[in-house]
Design a protein around this motif. Structure first.
Motif, PDB file in Angstrom:
ATOM      1  N   GLN A  77     -23.500  22.159 -46.613  1.00 53.80           N
ATOM      2  CA  GLN A  77     -23.991  23.529 -46.751  1.00 53.80           C
ATOM      3  C   GLN A  77     -22.968  24.524 -46.234  1.00 53.80           C
ATOM      4  N   TYR A 107     -20.285  24.754 -48.937  1.00 58.55           N
ATOM      5  CA  TYR A 107     -20.727  25.569 -50.071  1.00 58.55           C
ATOM      6  C   TYR A 107     -20.665  27.055 -49.726  1.00 58.55           C
ATOM      7  N   LYS A 108     -21.101  27.328 -48.510  1.00 58.75           N
ATOM      8  CA  LYS A 108     -21.082  28.731 -48.080  1.00 58.75           C
ATOM      9  C   LYS A 108     -19.653  29.246 -47.999  1.00 58.75           C
ATOM     10  N   GLN A 110     -17.168  28.189 -49.725  1.00 56.12           N
ATOM     11  CA  GLN A 110     -16.649  28.343 -51.083  1.00 56.12           C
ATOM     12  C   GLN A 110     -17.405  29.406 -51.881  1.00 56.12           C
ATOM     13  N   VAL A 143     -20.412  29.397 -53.013  1.00 55.90           N
ATOM     14  CA  VAL A 143     -21.132  28.823 -54.145  1.00 55.90           C
ATOM     15  C   VAL A 143     -22.600  29.199 -54.000  1.00 55.90           C
ATOM     16  N   LYS A 163     -25.848  23.725 -56.925  1.00 57.09           N
ATOM     17  CA  LYS A 163     -24.585  23.234 -56.358  1.00 57.09           C
ATOM     18  C   LYS A 163     -24.375  21.779 -56.793  1.00 57.09           C
ATOM     19  N   LEU A 179     -22.150  18.101 -56.329  1.00 56.93           N
ATOM     20  CA  LEU A 179     -21.426  17.295 -55.348  1.00 56.93           C
ATOM     21  C   LEU A 179     -20.989  15.997 -56.023  1.00 56.93           C
ATOM     22  N   TYR A 238     -29.543  20.834 -56.419  1.00 59.54           N
ATOM     23  CA  TYR A 238     -28.372  20.019 -56.081  1.00 59.54           C
ATOM     24  C   TYR A 238     -28.207  18.929 -57.128  1.00 59.54           C
ATOM     25  N   ASP A 272     -18.454  21.186 -57.151  1.00 61.03           N
ATOM     26  CA  ASP A 272     -18.122  22.230 -56.182  1.00 61.03           C
ATOM     27  C   ASP A 272     -17.442  21.618 -54.944  1.00 61.03           C
ATOM     28  N   VAL A 273     -17.914  20.443 -54.542  1.00 62.30           N
ATOM     29  CA  VAL A 273     -17.337  19.716 -53.381  1.00 62.30           C
ATOM     30  C   VAL A 273     -17.222  18.243 -53.767  1.00 62.30           C
TER      31      VAL A 273
END
Length: 816
Positions: free
Chosen positions: A589, A592-593, A595, A597, A601, A603, A712, A734-735
């Motif tokens: 989290q 994501y924050k 980046q 996003v 999200k 993964l 997610y 995203d990650v």
């Protein structure tokens, strides 16, 4: 241009993780415990099986003893070299082969008397109730155990297990070997005590000792050993001096039988005393032999002259004939005795000169006193030459140094040269004396010729008889002197303390040394294995390894899942393992924050190779998101080796492949689970072209559709180290979580990860260490519940401790 950062790899490799190494050693404590138990058990077994070793000693002194009957006329022995030379010579003789052959042969120590102990045969010399009287001229079976069992006090049984058609026999009279034929069976025969045993391989009489005690029914063993081998063992007797150049010698032996060592030490000293005394008496012995051989001739000559005198006196008035000639007879006899003495001296010198020039062994030279020679130079040098020659012959079997023999030869040559010069001088003087005596005899004989014929004949016969009688008596006197000297000689070797068993003397075995060695080896052997594992193993062991190899952040550490099910978070939400995944959720989290996003999200979870736990991590990370009331979906994109269906017990064959080839819709391939807010999309049937399907536009449409439906999207992808599928999917993530498994992932794989990140093939990558075991074994830890030990009590559910069979069953079930 090179940058200093390019050398960082060398810095990383040069840093030795000593703390980690110690922790790793501590983690293998079971190995060390087992190794120590084994090593101490072996040491204990060795100690109890070893025979006790004893040490026996005897103390002797070496003191030059002078003959109490020493005079210039009777001394036939002369000691040279002083005490220190004697000590060195005696030390050499004690360890010589010839000396030990005499002792071993006298004691018959080539025969072993044995009894069966608890673990092995034990030397029982001095404790057995019998002794063997062998016939040395006959062969004895060599190096074979001969069993002797007493059936009664007067009868015994011989047992010899023959295993071949012939045996080797040893004849001790000439120390020779031969073979004799036998039957390859156990030879058993009964004999009476004292009965002569005559076999092709055995010749003895068994005799019972005095006070044998109770021995009926007992079994003993006898063995005949090689004579030369036995002598070699006893030549190892230790000889030491109390002080440098001192006259006190300590003789020591070590062995398992005290009685045997006591007997040998005392016997070797007694034999040494005899040899040394014989050496001192050699001069007298030579003289006695020379006189005895001379007396034999003199007796016959004296007898012949006496018969002549007796014949002459027959039928004659001897008193009338002797009248007037007595004074001439006594005078001429004195001259004859004087002439004989001079002649004997000259003869001795001639013989001595010839002996010196033609011989190399001077040990048999007679004393000069037998010829009436009392010149101290001659007596001393002859004595010294005999002593040197005797010592050299005694050292022939004990000393191999040519230098020592050359020293003896040089000394003897020097003495011989002096003697030859002394002989020349003495002979010239004696020849002059002889001429004077001959002149006196000539004058006396001229007067005798004026006497009547019968008186002249009587004087002639009496002259011969008196000369022989005087010479005979003189030799008897010399012989008596030699016997007195021989009988009164004392050995230079004396017992101070004879060897004796007084109950002590134990010097071994060194049990403490064996236990120390066991402790050392018990630690060293597993330490070497751990050392090898530590340095040879190229796998990731702990978080420090990851931090040293890459700059990519480590966001979580996952412990070992000890249960067979993969839904660890759902099954045990309060376990330490679940908290570790919640920690990863918090870190994601934050990423994501960071980046920026928003909305749905994605993964992507991948690894280097198969088996590192990416599917397990995908499931549980998705579970923690779902438990936080976020709509989550796991997409099985490992199209080549799908596993999600097994983890969720799904039987459907529909999946991502069906969507990508336009066979089914998203709703048709989506599977709900027992976990609220968590759906699963399987990979579907294995396609022939997985890479092309992933690169298709349908894949982009699938991801977009999933993002509209779920909070997610978890992409379970194939390993990047084996196929390129995950790299093609990185654009949708995203990650990216890169799973590294402890003691499984190779360190080289981290280098590959660095390369892919540097090239931009993986976006926003982070690392998760999976399968972490414990702090003691691998070092530092990260994440909830790891490294806190007892302090986590009450926050996490305790893991159930499984037995050995339960653990094996769970692992088997998990792998299948």
């Amino acid at each position: 241009m090179l940058d200093i950062k390019d050398f960082s790899i060398f810095e990383n490799h040069s840093n030795f993780d000593f703390k980690g190494f110690l922790l790793k050693i501590a983690s293998y404590w079971k190995w060390f415990l087992v190794s120590l138990i084994i090593s101490f058990t072996i040491a204990y077994q060795v100690n109890i099986r070893k025979e006790k070793i004893y040490g026996m000693q005897t103390l002797i002194s070496i003191k030059e003893e002078s003959n109490p009957f020493f005079t210039s006329n009777t001394s036939l022995v002369f000691n040279w070299g002083g005490t220190s030379d004697q000590v060195n010579g005696i030390s050499t003789i004690i360890q010589s082969r010839s000396h030990n052959e005499l002792v071993v042969d006298k004691l018959q120590f080539y025969i072993d008397y044995l009894v069966q102990g608890k673990y092995n045969l034990e030397d029982s010399y001095g404790a057995v109730p019998f002794y063997i009287d062998i016939d040395k001229s006959r062969g004895q079976i060599a190096n074979t155990l001969i069993g002797i069992k007493f059936l009664s006090e007067s009868e015994y049984e011989i047992r010899i297990p023959f295993v071949a058609n012939s045996v080797s026999i040893l004849t001790y009279s000439n120390n020779s070997y031969s073979n004799t034929a036998v039957q390859p069976v156990e030879f058993i025969k009964k004999y009476k005590v004292g009965e002569q045993v005559l076999l092709p391989f055995l010749a003895w009489k068994l005799q019972i000792n005095d006070n044998p005690g109770f021995y009926k029914g007992n079994e003993y063993f006898v063995r005949f050993n090689d004579f030369d081998g036995t002598v070699s063992r006893y030549r190892g007797i230790n000889v030491s001096s109390e002080d440098k150049g001192g006259s006190i010698l300590t003789l020591g032996m070590q062995g398992t039988n005290k009685a045997r060592m006591v007997e040998y030490l005392n016997s070797t000293v007694k034999m040494l005393v005899k040899i040394q005394l014989d050496g001192k008496n050699q001069f007298a012995t030579n003289t006695i032999k020379f006189i005895d051989s001379t007396l034999v001739n003199m007796e016959s000559q004296l007898k012949q002259t006496g018969n002549e005198l007796k014949t002459f006196r027959k039928d004659k008035n001897i008193y009338e004939i002797e009248g007037g000639g007595t004074k001439f007879s006594d005078k001429i006899t004195d001259f004859d005795v004087e002439k004989d003495l001079v002649a004997r001296k000259i003869t001795y010198y001639n013989s001595l000169k010839s002996y010196l020039n033609n011989s190399v062994d001077y040990s048999r030279l007679p004393a000069p006193s037998v010829a009436g020679i009392d010149d101290p130079n001659i007596v001393a040098n002859v004595s010294k030459l005999i002593t040197l020659s005797t010592q050299r012959s005694e050292m022939a079997y004990a000393v191999k140094s040519d230098k020592i023999f050359k020293d003896f030869d040089n000394q003897m040559r020097a003495v011989k040269d002096v003697l030859l010069e002394n002989i020349v001088t003495a002979k010239s003087s004696l020849l002059y004396d002889l001429s004077l005596v001959n002149a006196k005899i000539g004058q006396a004989e001229s007067v005798v010729k004026r006497l009547p014929e019968e008186q002249q004949e009587l004087l002639k016969i009496k002259r011969k008889y008196d000369l022989s009688d005087n010479i005979y008596n003189e030799f008897l006197k010399k012989r008596n002197e030699a016997e007195i000297v021989k009988a009164s000689n004392l050995s230079d070797i004396h017992f101070i303390d004879s060897a004796k068993d007084i109950g002590g003397g134990l010097i071994g075995p060194k049990t403490s040394v064996n236990y120390v060695l066991a402790l050392f080896l018990g630690i060293l052997i597993p330490l070497i294995f751990v050392f090898g594992i530590f340095f040879i193993n190229n796998s990731i062991q702990n978080a420090d390894d990851i931090n040293k190899l890459t700059q990519i952040p480590l966001i979580g550490v996952i412990g070992i899942n000890k249960d067979s099910l993969s839904l660890a978070v759902f099954d045990k939400p309060k376990s330490a393992l679940s908290e570790a995944f919640r920690g990863i959720r918090s870190s994601l989290q934050f990423l994501y924050k960071k980046q920026q996003v928003s909305g749905s999200k994605t993964l992507m979870i991948t690894s280097s190779i198969s088996g590192e736990g990416k599917t397990f991590c995908s499931i549980n990370i998705a579970t923690v998101f779902a438990l936080s009331e976020k709509k989550t979906v796991i997409v099985g994109l490992d199209l080549r080796k799908p596993r999600l269906a097994d983890e969720f017990n799904l039987t459907t064959q529909l999946g991502v492949v069906n969507y990508l080839i336009k066979q089914n819709s998203l709703a048709e391939i989506t599977n709900s689970t027992d976990i609220a807010n968590l759906d699963v999309i399987l990979s579907g049937p294995v396609p022939p072209n997985p890479s092309e399907l992933i690169l298709s536009e349908a894949m982009r449409e699938l991801i977009e559709e999933l993002k509209q439906k779920y909070d997610y999207v978890i992409l379970d992808t194939p390993p990047v180290g084996l196929v390129s599928d995950a790299l093609e999917l990185a654009q949708y993530a995203d990650v990216t979580l890169y799973i590294v498994r402890q003691n499984y992932t190779k360190k080289d794989m981290i280098t590959l990860l660095n390369t892919r990140v540097k090239r931009g093939e993986l976006n926003n990558a982070s690392v998760v260490l999976n399968g972490y075991e414990n702090k003691a074994k691998y070092g530092s830890t990260y994440g909830y519940g790891y490294g806190y030990g007892a302090y986590s009590n009450g926050y996490h559910d305790e893991d159930e401790k499984h037995g050995l069979w339960k653990t094996i069953f769970n692992k088997f079930k998990k792998n299948n």
